[in-house]
Every structure is written in structure tokens, then in C-alpha cells.
Design an enzyme around this catalytic site. Structure first.
Site, PDB file in Angstrom:
ATOM      1  N   ASP A 242      19.083 -19.263  13.583  1.00 15.31           N
ATOM      2  CA  ASP A 242      18.968 -19.581  15.004  1.00 15.31           C
ATOM      3  C   ASP A 242      18.825 -21.101  15.104  1.00 15.31           C
ATOM      4  OD1 ASP A 242      18.745 -19.493  17.769  1.00 15.31           O
ATOM      5  OD2 ASP A 242      17.274 -17.878  17.796  1.00 15.31           O
TER       6      ASP A 242
HETATM    7  C1  BGC Z   1      18.493 -18.429  21.008  1.00 15.21           C
HETATM    8  C2  BGC Z   1      19.702 -17.689  20.480  1.00 15.21           C
HETATM    9  C3  BGC Z   1      20.956 -18.381  20.941  1.00 15.21           C
HETATM   10  C4  BGC Z   1      20.918 -19.818  20.490  1.00 15.21           C
HETATM   11  C5  BGC Z   1      22.165 -20.603  20.865  1.00 15.21           C
HETATM   12  C6  BGC Z   1      18.550 -19.917  20.744  1.00 15.21           C
HETATM   13  O1  BGC Z   1      17.585 -20.577  21.499  1.00 15.21           O
HETATM   14  O2  BGC Z   1      17.331 -17.872  20.434  1.00 15.21           O
HETATM   15  O3  BGC Z   1      19.691 -16.363  20.913  1.00 15.21           O
HETATM   16  O4  BGC Z   1      22.093 -17.720  20.441  1.00 15.21           O
HETATM   17  O5  BGC Z   1      19.804 -20.463  21.086  1.00 15.21           O
HETATM   18  O6  BGC Z   1      22.244 -20.825  22.200  1.00 15.21           O
END
Ligand code: BGC
Length: 883
Positions: A242
Site C-alpha cells: 500500500d
Molecule cells: C489506500 C489504498 C489505495 C491507495 C492508492 C491508500 O491510501 O489504502 O486502498 O489503493 O491509497 O490510492
């Protein structure tokens, strides 16, 4: 636990080509390939390798449709689908496949080849901020929905991504929290959806979560990434981190992470160095590259490239509409619904967002919709001119400030701005500075309806899901700022009011030049200049999730109706933790004397009283990065609903939230309650069609609605939100309805609940041996005993297993949604998989099957079981049972 079939994208032809590509790459090229970059065109991104014809990975969130970052691509718009929780409420995997196919098609047509969806985290606690992105609290329903969505996405040359691996069930301290969990709970509750996505969904990629699990960061958790995901589940695709969730170089690479996403900064040159000095074996790097390339090649992505292309907007809107309708849950109905237009001469349509279609979750899953028909417009359109319609907002708009604790904000209609604003304008004059010391000229001056701000992360470009009528603040004001509000306060009735300030930072509130409450430190003084957290981008950014809590101060003041009090509030967001992610957090709240409501609520109630029927549509604010502070509707909406149902007993309440809300303030007086979740861009049409019976509300709850927070399976703060940086999963396998049943808790509405506009009877339950992987086949006759077409979700639950470990009194084992004409019956077949009668044996590290009598219940919800039978399981062998 280790025989697996290869996914269809990983055959020997693919492996051969991948092998050729890997051997043609230099170490530098491999390192670049596994190190993601932040690219504002795409979000997550990894560069192409043009020399070898390898395309860039261009990734888009997410679970509720495609979030398009580029304004020049379809104006940044895509089909805003209902939130995944609404999809889960359809209990229809076929529809989930179509939902996924819309995402896949729109990814491809908006220049993306990876969709950061679906999210299959279990909704463990009612306050969790991302419940709306989940498929609810049940592992089987979550697995089925996740598999269908992933297959739908990958029916196009677009990779799906199962996230967030693993045990990512809260936003509070999401970057640091350590989920302490036992093996059995992990395997029975939290990992089955990931296992299903790997085995049945053939998902190409997995996103490792922010949090720790049993001490190790998800991105360097060898047990999860290698032993379980690869060896046990047979995953052949790749794992990305992530955003900013990778904490190391060699440790994460050796644990099984395959691509670092931006803002962490531990790979790139540092990984090359680690390969050179032997901390990471070159074969590990090869494996990482191979895992990314395998689905890329196998899904045809070398040849079928994404582009900017038209897509079938109307067909996709129809999917959004169908999911919204079939996911809407009729929680309660005293017979008022469906509304009979022939008997209707007037209607009051009420709600803070009634003239917009903007109820959706905030954060990375937010989608800028293509179409928007508001509930107001759709209802007016459906009724035509013969019905007198009156409409009102009733309360101010809903913003991320709803995530702050403390009493509701003072409504705008008690405030009038200083400085000669329009007489009709309510609110306060606001002056904003981009520094915490009120220095220089204000950056922005405007009228704010309320003092209620929560910026930073929630106000990032494209993340803010506020009501459409709220003017969002420019991003320049996301960090350390100061604000001065001035104007007049007048109250609707004389009495003692409690005024409160919720604030992170320093503040001073005065009335008629007398200080009423303050933070005790000079506002915008020296303390306001303490260093903020490092500024975006790159740096040491980690998406912390809310850790700091604002303080709440309150004071009682006698106030006289008809008097205008001069109000001034100075506020500085200058605490050290305030900066890029955590910005201004401030609210001026109130508690009026008993029986006093704002003028807007009083007039909404009056229009409800004057109408045949009232419809009130309410919403909340949910987003990643914060859990909700409480279970109530925000910004005065509980008072609004209470006043409307009191004014007109023929009131329908439509709730647009992604998670349960406490309805105790008004549920008993409401004639009908619809739970519409965040219903996506077709929300107005779907609501109107359901209200007037053009279609039925086809949804059933994918999670339990508690009466209040004190009556849920998790009430110990060590279990949620955690203490000392840890959250203990001591609730074990007793999650959601399994926990309510275990602890004898009576919910407001049980898991699986949802009424219909017709009624169904269940008869003639028969059981017969199933296939080799099944426990049994069931057949039951379901009859539509009412006068309308309708759908029913037949649910099968097992009772406690005859097992050496404690098992829940109810566990969903199978379900089927059927549509039946009035007066007709259908013989419905359901298959109970063998896994349903198994438990995780921690000594054998494998599934073990129960032996003995197993009770089987069939019914319309976990709380409405109509038929039962007993299955005597004699032996471990599943087909060996006596009927
Ligand atoms: C989130 C993810 C997301 C990523 C990209 C993160 O803050 O937890 O679910 O895919 O950002 O936007």
C-alpha cells in the site's frame, strides 16, 4: 492445503515468455520494474521497459468504480458505482461480475491496466472507516463477491488487486497498529476471502496493508506473504505495498513483497545495493519480476494496451442503477411502502443533500460521476405535476468534519456573517491564512455556514466527498493555518445553551467581546510555530491514519431569543502533528435546551406536517484515514429525522451511509426505513423507483446493525480501537453475527435481514449427499405468498459444529437469491461446501472436519430461521453421513 491449479493466466507458454523477458533484463531494469512511482496521471505507476515491449503498470483505484486522476481523460469522470457494501447487499455474485466488468472496461478505456480493487477486508467493528469499501462481515459472502468482482475486472485485459492483505480492519492508527491475532481466527475469518480470490478469482495482484500483524509489518510478513499466500493458497501473481506501507529494503524483498509503491522510498537504488552486497539474492529479484510479469503476459497485457477510448456510458449506468436498487435494504415497513401515487396529493422531500447525488465514501475510492440525478429531481420527475411537492434541506451539508468527536456543530441558520453579506446568507465571515499565526493578508475570505473543519488528508484533490452544496477549501489550506470567524449569533428560544469547541490546535471563542472558552494558550502564538510533520511529497510520509484526538471544551451560556450576540472565534492549526495529513480540526458545537431545534429543522418539520407523506434522506461521512467517532448521523440529522417523523407519521427515512448507524432516536416512529448505502451515481433514480414500487428494494444486510455501540461483540478498548499500539483480536472467530449469536446480543437488525414488498413461505426442506467437495445439497420450496413480484435471499446457516474448539451458533454456509412471481413456488437448490463444516486445526495447521450431528437452518436472515434439519456427520469423509 497445498494442491492448487494454476490460474489460467499462468500456463507453460506464459512461463516461457516470462522467463525469456526476465533473462533479457539487467539488474537496474529489474529494480526499476519492481519500484513503483507516484505519478499524478495514474496514482500508482511503474515505468514501462520499452526496450522489451513491457508496458507501464498504470493503476487506478478502486472498489467503487474507476478513480481517474487526469482531468483530460473523460473529464476525470467514470461510472460512480454503488459502494461495494451495497453490492454485497445484493447477495448476487452474477451482478458482482457485471459490476467488476464495468470497472475493467472503464480502466481499459481510461488508460489503466491495473484496478486497485476489490477490497476484501472483513467489517469487524461498526465504526471502521472503510466498511463502505468492504463486502461486510461474513467470510463466505465477502469471498463470493470478491471473486466475482475480480473475475469481472479481469474479463478485460486489466489486473484486479485483492486488498488489503491482511487484518486491516480499522483506520485508527492504520499505519502503525499491530493486529494481534491467533492462527485459527486468521484462517477462518480474515484470510478466506484472499484464499478464494487466489484460487477461484485468479486475482493477478494483492496489496499488502499498512498495519502490522503479530508484530511484523504486512509488507515484510514472511508468514503471510510467503507461507500462507504462496505456499498454502498457491498465489502465482504479485504483491504490491500500500502507499508508503513498505518499511524496509531487504526484509520486505526477502519476505515476499514484489513491488514497492511510492512514498516509502526503501527500494530503488537501495534495493540495487542490497542485491549487489548479497542481502537480497539475485534470484529473489528475478522472482519478483517474474511474479509481476506472469499475469501481465498471461492476461494479454503485452498486446492489448489500455488507451483513452469511449465506453458504453448508458449500459454502465444501468449496472449502477441495478446494483443500487438490488442493494437497497428495506429495514422496516408498516405498509406505507411502496407509495401509492394515486392516493398521494402532496409530498415533502427533505435532506441535507436532497438536490444532489453526492452520497459516497471519501478517500482514494471516490469517483467523479458521469451522470447525477438527485433524489429530489428523480422523485419530482416520477410524480409529475399533479402532486404538490415541497422540499427542504433541513440541516447544513455533511463534510469530513463529521469525523470529529463532540456535539454537533452550531447550525448556520443561527449565524449571520459580519461585513454586510447578503441578508439571506447564513454563517460567519471567515478569513483564512496559510500560516498558523494570522500573519500577512488572509489567503481566503468567504462566508462559512458553520465552524466545522477537518482538512488535510480528507481534503486532498478528489478525496473529499462532502455534500455538493459545501464549498470545499483549496488544498493550500490543508496544512498549518489560522482562521478567524466573525458574525452574529441569535438563538431560536431563550434558555441555557451548551457551546462547545472541538479543536486540535489553539483557539479562543468570544461572545460580545468576552472570552467564553479558549485552549489556554495564545492563539497563533509561539506554540503555533512548532515544526509540523514533514511535508508531502516523498519525505518520511506514512499514511498514519488518525492518531491524534482533538480536545473538546464546553461552557454553558444563558442566551435570549431576539438578541444578536457578536461572535468571534480565532483558531490556529499549529500543533506539531498538524501538517500534510492532519490539518485543521475544529468545530463550534452546541447543545440546545430540551425541545429546541434549529429554524431549518422546524420548517422542514412544518412542511412534513402539511404533506400526505414525507421522505427524508440522510447521510454520513466515511473515509479511509479515520474511523467514525460515533454511530450517530452527523450534523443535526438525528434531530431532523426525529422532528419530521413526529410531524408526520407517514414518513419514509432513506439512510445513505456505508455502515450501520444508531437509529434509536427515531426508528420507532418511522413508517418505513430504507438503507440505501452509498448508492452511486444512480442514487436518485434508484430511490424513486424503490419508493414508488417500480422495482423492489432487493437488498439484505451484509452486516449486523447494532442497537448501539455498547451492544456489539467488541466493546473492550483493547480489542478496539486498541491500546499501546496493539489491537487484540480476542473476539476470535465470533465476528459480526457469529459474535452476536455467541454472546446473546440482540441487534437492531440482524445480518441477512431485509424485507420485501411481498412475503415468502418456506417448506419441504430436503437434504441429500453433495458432490465430493460438498457437505450436502439442500432443496427447499419457497413460495411468494404476497401479491407482488419479489426476490428472496434464501440463507443456510450451520449451528455449532461438533468440534473440539468453540464454534459459533450460526455460520452462513450457503445462500441463493431467487425472483418469484406472486402465488408461485420454486424448488430452490443450495449446496453446502465441505469447508462450512470444518474448523482450522492449529496443531495440524490445516482444516479439520467436524464429526457428529450438525444442525442446519434455512431462513430469510440470521434472525429469521424458518426450517431446520440435522445432518449426522459420521466420519471425516464428507459424503459418509446418514440421513
Ligand atoms: C489506500 C489504498 C489505495 C491507495 C492508492 C491508500 O491510501 O489504502 O486502498 O489503493 O491509497 O490510492
Amino acid at each position: 492445503m497445498n494442491s492448487h491449479n494454476n490460474p489460467s493466466w499462468a500456463d507453460s507458454r506464459v512461463e516461457k515468455l516470462v522467463g525469456t523477458l526476465v533473462s533479457a533484463m539487467t539488474v537496474e531494469e529489474k529494480v526499476a520494474f519492481v519500484t513503483g512511482d507516484l505519478n499524478f496521471d495514474y496514482g500508482f505507476y511503474s515505468a514501462p521497459l520499452e526496450r522489451l515491449g513491457i508496458p507501464a503498470l498504470q493503476m487506478a483505484d478502486g472498489p467503487a468504480g474507476v478513480r481517474i486522476n487526469r482531468a483530460d481523460v473523460h473529464d476525470g469522470r467514470a461510472t460512480s458505482l454503488p459502494a461495494p457494501i451495497a453490492l454485497a447487499a445484493t447477495w448476487d455474485p452474477g451482478l458482482a461480475h457485471r459490476f467488476g466488468a464495468v470497472i475493467g472496461a472503464e480502466c481499459l478505456a481510461s488508460d489503466h491496466n491495473v484496478s486497485l480493487a476489490p477490497a476484501v477486508d472483513i467489517a469487524r467493528v461498526p465504526l471502521a472507516g472503510r466498511t463502505f469499501e468492504s463486502f461486510g462481515e461474513d467470510p463466505l459472502l465477502t469471498s463470493d463477491m470478491g471473486v466475482a468482482v475480480a473475475r469481472g475486472i479481469q474479463s478485460h485485459p486489466v489486473q484486479a488487486c485483492a486488498k488489503h492483505f491482511a487484518v486491516n480492519n480499522q483506520e485508527y492508527q492504520r499505519a502503525t497498529i499491530d493486529a494481534v491475532i491467533d492462527e485459527r481466527t486468521l484462517m477462518e475469518i480474515y484470510l478466506p476471502p484472499f484464499e478464494a480470490l487466489v484460487r477461484d478469482g485468479e486475482v493477478a495482484s494483492v496489496m499488502a496493508a499498512f498495519n502490522r500483524i503479530n508484530g511484523d509489518h504486512a509488507c515484510e510478513n514472511t508468514e503471510l506473504l510467503s507461507t500462507i499466500l504462496r505456499e498454502q493458497f498457491g498465489f502465482r501473481g504479485w504483491v504490491m505495498s500500500d502507499y508508503g506501507a513498505n518499511h524496509s529494503t531487504a526484509a520486505s524483498a526477502n519476505a515476499g513483497l514484489d513491488q514497492e509503491q511510492p512514498a516509502a522510498g526503501h527500494w530503488g537504488e537501495q534495493l540495487a545495493e542490497a542485491v549487489r552486497d548479497g542481502r537480497v539474492d539475485p534470484t529473489v529479484l528475478d522472482t519478483m519480476v517474474r511474479r509481476i510479469l506472469t499475469p501481465l503476459v498471461g492476461l494479454g497485457q503485452l498486446d492489448r494496451r489500455p488507451s483513452i477510448a469511449p465506453f458504453p456510458v448508458e449500459t454502465h449506468h444501468a449496472v449502477a442503477l441495478q446494483v443500487a436498487e438490488e442493494g437497497t435494504v428495506l429495514l422496516r415497513n408498516n405498509g406505507l411502502l411502496p407509495l401509492d401515487t394515486s392516493a398521494l396529493s402532496s409530498i415533502a422531500i427533505i435532506g441535507p443533500d436532497i438536490d444532489a447525488a453526492s452520497a459516497q465514501g471519501g478517500g482514494s475510492s471516490l469517483v467523479k460521476p458521469i451522470h447525477q440525478v438527485s433524489p429530489l429531481k428523480a422523485i419530482l420527475h416520477r410524480l409529475g405535476d399533479d402532486v404538490r411537492a415541497d422540499w427542504a434541506y433541513g440541516t447544513d451539508g455533511v463534510t469530513p468534519a463529521a469525523l470529529l468527536p463532540g456535539p454537533d456543530p452550531l447550525p448556520s441558520d443561527l449565524l449571520s456573517p459580519d461585513g454586510g453579506a447578503e441578508p439571506a446568507q447564513h454563517g460567519l465571515r471567515a478569513q483564512y491564512w496559510t500560516n498558523p499565526t494570522f500573519s500577512g493578508d488572509p489567503f481566503l475570505e468567504r462566508v462559512d455556514p458553520q465552524i466545522d473543519l477537518n482538512v488535510g488528508f480528507f481534503n486532498f484533490e478528489g478525496f473529499n466527498a462532502s455534500s455538493a452544496r459545501v464549498d470545499k477549501l483549496p488544498g493550500d489550506l490543508n496544512g498549518q493555518i489560522s482562521v478567524r470567524w466573525t458574525g452574529d449569533l441569535s438563538v431560536p428560544a431563550s434558555g441555557t445553551y451548551s457551546l462547545s469547541v472541538t479543536a486540535l490546535g489553539t483557539f479562543e471563542l468570544s461572545l460580545d467581546d468576552r472570552v467564553l472558552i479558549s485552549s489556554g494558550e495564545p492563539v497563533g502564538g509561539e506554540s503555533a510555530t512548532r515544526a509540523a510533520e514533514p511535508l508531502y511529497p516523498y519525505g518520511q510520509l506514512t499514511l498514519q491514519g488518525s492518531t491524534t484526538q482533538p480536545e473538546i471544551h464546553d461552557v454553558e451560556v444563558p442566551l435570549v431569543a431576539g438578541t444578536r450576540y457578536r461572535l468571534r472565534m480565532d483558531y490556529a492549526a499549529g500543533s506539531p502533528e498538524q501538517g500534510f495529513l492532519t490539518g485543521a480540526q475544529v468545530r463550534l458545537g452546541w447543545r440546545p435546551p430540551a425541545g429546541v431545534v434549529s429554524p431549518a429543522i422546524a420548517s422542514a418539520a412544518a412542511s412534513a406536517a402539511a404533506a400526505d407523506v414525507a421522505v427524508v434522506v440522510v447521510r454520513d461521512y466515511e473515509s479511509e484515514h479515520a474511523d467514525r467517532p460515533h454511530l450517530h448521523l452527523p450534523n443535526g440529522q438525528d434531530d431532523l429525522v426525529r422532528a419530521v417523523v413526529a410531524a408526520n407519521p407517514r414518513t419514509v427515512v432513506a439512510v445513505m451511509t456505508g455502515a450501520p448507524v444508531d437509529m434509536s432516536a427515531w426508528i420507532d416512529e418511522a413508517a418505513a426505513v430504507l438503507h440505501a448505502w452509498y448508492p452511486g451515481q444512480a442514487q436518485g433514480e434508484a430511490l424513486a423507483r424503490v419508493l414508488f414500487g417500480d422495482t423492489e428494494p432487493g437488498g439484505r444486510l451484509p452486516l449486523t446493525f447494532p442497537r448501539d455501540l455498547a451492544h456489539t461483540p467488541v466493546t473492550d478498548p483493547r480489542q478496539y480501537p486498541g491500546t499501546g499500539g496493539q489491537v487484540e483480536y480476542a473476539d476470535g472467530v465470533f465476528v459480526g453475527y457469529q459474535g452476536y449469536a455467541q454472546h446473546g446480543l440482540d441487534p437492531l437488525f440482524p445480518f441477512g435481514h431485509g424485507l420485501s414488498y411481498t412475503t415468502f413461505a418456506y417448506d419441504d426442506l430436503e437434504i441429500s449427499p453433495g458432490g465430493p467437495d460438498d457437505l450436502a445439497d439442500l432443496t427447499v420450496t419457497v413460495t411468494n405468498t404476497g401479491a407482488r413480484h419479489g426476490s428472496e435471499v434464501i440463507q443456510v446457516y450451520l449451528g455449532r459444529l461438533p468440534a473440539p474448539v468453540p464454534t459459533p451458533p450460526r455460520r452462513l454456509a450457503a445462500y441463493r437469491k431467487v425472483r418469484i412471481a406472486p402465488g408461485q413456488s420454486e424448488r430452490v437448490h443450495l449446496t453446502i461446501p465441505a469447508r462450512a463444516a470444518s474448523y482450522w486445526d492449529v496443531d495440524a495447521h490445516d482444516w479439520a472436519r467436524a464429526k457428529g450431528d450438525i444442525e442446519i437452518f434455512v431462513g430469510a436472515s440470521s434472525g429469521d430461521l424458518r426450517l431446520s434439519t440435522t445432518l449426522p456427520l459420521r466420519q471425516a469423509g464428507l459424503s459418509e453421513y446418514v440421513q
